[in-house]
Write a protein that holds these residues in place. Structure first.
Motif, short mmCIF file in Angstrom:
data_model
loop_
_atom_site.label_atom_id
_atom_site.label_comp_id
_atom_site.label_asym_id
_atom_site.label_seq_id
_atom_site.Cartn_x
_atom_site.Cartn_y
_atom_site.Cartn_z
N VAL A 121 0.84 -1.20 0.00
CA VAL A 121 0.00 0.00 0.00
C VAL A 121 0.87 1.25 0.00
O VAL A 121 0.63 2.20 -0.77
CB VAL A 121 -0.95 -0.01 1.22
CG1 VAL A 121 -1.65 1.34 1.37
CG2 VAL A 121 -1.98 -1.12 1.07
N VAL A 122 1.90 1.28 0.84
CA VAL A 122 2.74 2.46 0.94
C VAL A 122 3.54 2.68 -0.35
O VAL A 122 3.61 3.81 -0.86
CB VAL A 122 3.69 2.35 2.15
CG1 VAL A 122 4.69 3.51 2.16
CG2 VAL A 122 2.90 2.35 3.44
N TRP A 131 3.02 1.41 -3.47
CA TRP A 131 2.31 1.47 -4.75
C TRP A 131 1.03 2.30 -4.71
O TRP A 131 0.43 2.52 -5.75
CB TRP A 131 1.98 0.05 -5.22
CG TRP A 131 3.06 -0.56 -6.01
CD1 TRP A 131 3.22 -0.52 -7.38
CD2 TRP A 131 4.17 -1.32 -5.52
NE1 TRP A 131 4.35 -1.20 -7.75
CE2 TRP A 131 4.96 -1.70 -6.63
CE3 TRP A 131 4.57 -1.71 -4.24
CZ2 TRP A 131 6.12 -2.45 -6.50
CZ3 TRP A 131 5.72 -2.46 -4.12
CH2 TRP A 131 6.48 -2.82 -5.22
N ARG A 132 0.59 2.74 -3.55
CA ARG A 132 -0.67 3.45 -3.47
C ARG A 132 -0.59 4.79 -2.75
O ARG A 132 -1.61 5.38 -2.44
CB ARG A 132 -1.72 2.57 -2.76
CG ARG A 132 -2.15 1.34 -3.56
CD ARG A 132 -2.93 1.74 -4.81
NE ARG A 132 -3.41 0.60 -5.56
CZ ARG A 132 -2.77 0.05 -6.58
NH1 ARG A 132 -1.59 0.55 -6.96
NH2 ARG A 132 -3.28 -0.98 -7.23
N THR A 133 0.62 5.26 -2.45
CA THR A 133 0.77 6.56 -1.80
C THR A 133 1.74 7.43 -2.58
O THR A 133 2.56 6.93 -3.36
CB THR A 133 1.29 6.42 -0.35
OG1 THR A 133 2.63 5.90 -0.38
CG2 THR A 133 0.40 5.49 0.46
N ARG A 134 1.65 8.74 -2.36
CA ARG A 134 2.56 9.66 -3.03
C ARG A 134 4.00 9.41 -2.60
O ARG A 134 4.92 9.46 -3.41
CB ARG A 134 2.15 11.10 -2.70
CG ARG A 134 3.02 12.16 -3.36
CD ARG A 134 2.54 13.56 -3.01
NE ARG A 134 1.18 13.78 -3.47
CZ ARG A 134 0.52 14.91 -3.26
NH1 ARG A 134 1.08 15.89 -2.56
NH2 ARG A 134 -0.71 15.04 -3.72
N PHE A 135 4.19 9.13 -1.30
CA PHE A 135 5.54 8.85 -0.80
C PHE A 135 6.14 7.65 -1.54
O PHE A 135 7.29 7.68 -1.98
CB PHE A 135 5.47 8.57 0.70
CG PHE A 135 6.78 8.09 1.30
CD1 PHE A 135 7.77 8.99 1.63
CD2 PHE A 135 7.00 6.73 1.51
CE1 PHE A 135 8.97 8.56 2.17
CE2 PHE A 135 8.19 6.29 2.04
CZ PHE A 135 9.17 7.20 2.39
N GLY A 136 5.37 6.58 -1.68
CA GLY A 136 5.87 5.38 -2.35
C GLY A 136 6.15 5.62 -3.82
O GLY A 136 7.15 5.11 -4.36
#
Length: 425
Positions: free
Chosen positions: A231-232, A234-239
């Motif tokens: 999730v972090v 592939w699904r967040t701006r940070f990632g």
């Protein structure tokens, strides 16, 4: 939509439907499918060979415990390499984690030990970041240096702290372990089904029972970290920004991304996860207290599990399960069980050969047939494998899996590349 025009200029254009592309099966669905295939192969092998150890709850429970350090080390490698930094130093960070876990647990309890392990591992990751990100040292050279440094620092600290307490510079005094929990009602019901020795049902019951009996909080955290990492990353701006540093750091910098900051963050997280892997060797029930060289190459196996998983959390989980299972099997069943695993590999290769034939990949199918023939000859010509080779079962599995997985790998494009701030100007 595409347009087809008749040769007669006065005719009306005819609208033809565009061909539809087949949607690829989602990664989670492929993983579930292969898990079903693996259980079917193990169940069939257990029935044909009479080796019930292959699917016993004891084997599954041992495999889970042994897979945790590999899984956590592999997750550490995933975070580092998705940012573009090769992390060969996972082994050294795990070693630092084992010492930190024993030291923290002895003075403050298991949770303090876990936090200390994460902190010591993160320090190793940050040191790797200083060398590779700031000073552009070759990633492999820096990783090897971290492994040697971790071993030396842990040995020095153990002599300084543990020798006065235990009288042995290579071992800590007894440290507290995590409590374990079981789904008692479900576990008892599955135990009765396992003892009934029904084909397939008892095999599934044994495997599931081993995964829900005497489970520690650290095991639950480690498994939850797999979907959390997905999730972090592939699904967040940070990632997204972190992964862009591993694909094209120059382009990432041109978009205003602090590449150095993201690489440092990734390596601190990587080291912390590797330190957790070291803590699992010390703080889990059934494991030893701190011992010198306790990791025994698990950092490298974790790196292999990450490569097997093609730098994806789900694939990494499958790789860690494979290596943990092979290690647990040789402890629970000995040489005969490992030999039966060769028979299971023959059946699995048969499935793979059929798939390759359907895809018309003749060379891959032929290689699968040759591999299956070799493994079946080993199974047919031996009653039991030599005892000296049995402890190295996970290492043999590592080599074989990497050889097979090398055909479909897609690492980050800029992995291992040197980068200096301002190159995009």
């Amino acid at each position: 939509m595409s347009t087809a025009v008749d040769s007669n200029p006065s005719s009306e254009p005819v609208m033809m439907p565009a061909p539809q592309q087949k949607r690829a099966m989602p990664g989670w669905a492929r993983g579930m499918l292969w898990a079903v295939v693996a259980i079917g192969v193990l169940s069939t092998t257990s029935y044909l060979t009479g080796m019930n150890t292959l699917t016993s709850s004891n084997t599954a429970q041992t495999a889970l415990r042994l897979a945790l350090p590999i899984l956590l080390a592999g997750l550490g490698g995933l975070w580092a390499e998705r940012s573009g930094v090769i992390n060969i130093g996972l082994e050294g960070m795990m070693i630092l984690g084992t010492w930190g876990a024993a030291w923290g647990a002895y003075y403050g309890g298991v949770w303090v030990g876990l936090l200390a392990a994460i902190a010591f591992g993160a320090l190793g990751g940050l040191l790797h970041a200083v060398a590779t990100v700031t000073f552009n040292v070759n990633h492999i050279v820096s990783g090897v240096a971290i492994n040697l440094l971790g071993l030396g620092v842990a040995k020095y600290l153990a002599t300084l702290v543990f020798e006065p307490l235990s009288g042995n510079p290579r071992q800590s005094p007894p440290v507290p372990k995590f409590e374990t929990y079981s789904a008692t009602g479900l576990s008892d019901w599955l135990g009765g089904l396992e003892d009934a020795q029904r084909v397939v049902l008892s095999d599934v019951a044994g495997l599931v029972r081993g995964l829900i009996t005497q489970v520690s909080p650290l095991a639950m955290i480690a498994i939850l970290l797999v979907p959390l990492s997905y999730v972090v990353l592939w699904r967040t701006r940070f990632g997204l920004r972190l992964r862009s540093c591993g694909e094209n750091p120059v382009a990432a910098e041109s978009l205003g991304i602090n590449v150095y900051g993201y690489k440092y963050s990734a390596l601190a997280i990587s080291g912390g996860l590797a330190g957790m892997g070291g803590a699992s060797l010390v703080l889990l029930p059934g494991g030893a207290d701190y011992l010198e060289n306790q990791t025994n190459g698990r950092g490298y196996i974790g790196l292999a599990a990450m490569i097997f998983g093609n730098w994806r959390p789900g694939g990494l989980l499958g790789g860690a399960a494979l290596f943990g299972y092979s290690d647990g099997l040789q402890l629970a069943g000995g040489g005969q069980a490992v030999l039966a695993l060769c028979y299971a590999a023959v059946l699995l290769l048969g499935v793979i050969v059929v798939i390759q034939l359907i895809r018309r990949k003749w060379i891959a199918a032929a290689l699968g047939v040759v591999g299956a023939g070799i493994l079946y000859f080993i199974y047919w010509s031996n009653d039991e494998l030599p005892r000296d080779l049995i402890p190295y079962t996970p290492h043999f599995v590592t080599i074989i899996v990497l050889a097979v997985a090398a055909q479909r790998l897609r690492p980050p494009k800029a992995i291992g590349a040197r980068y200096r701030r301002g190159e995009g100007d």
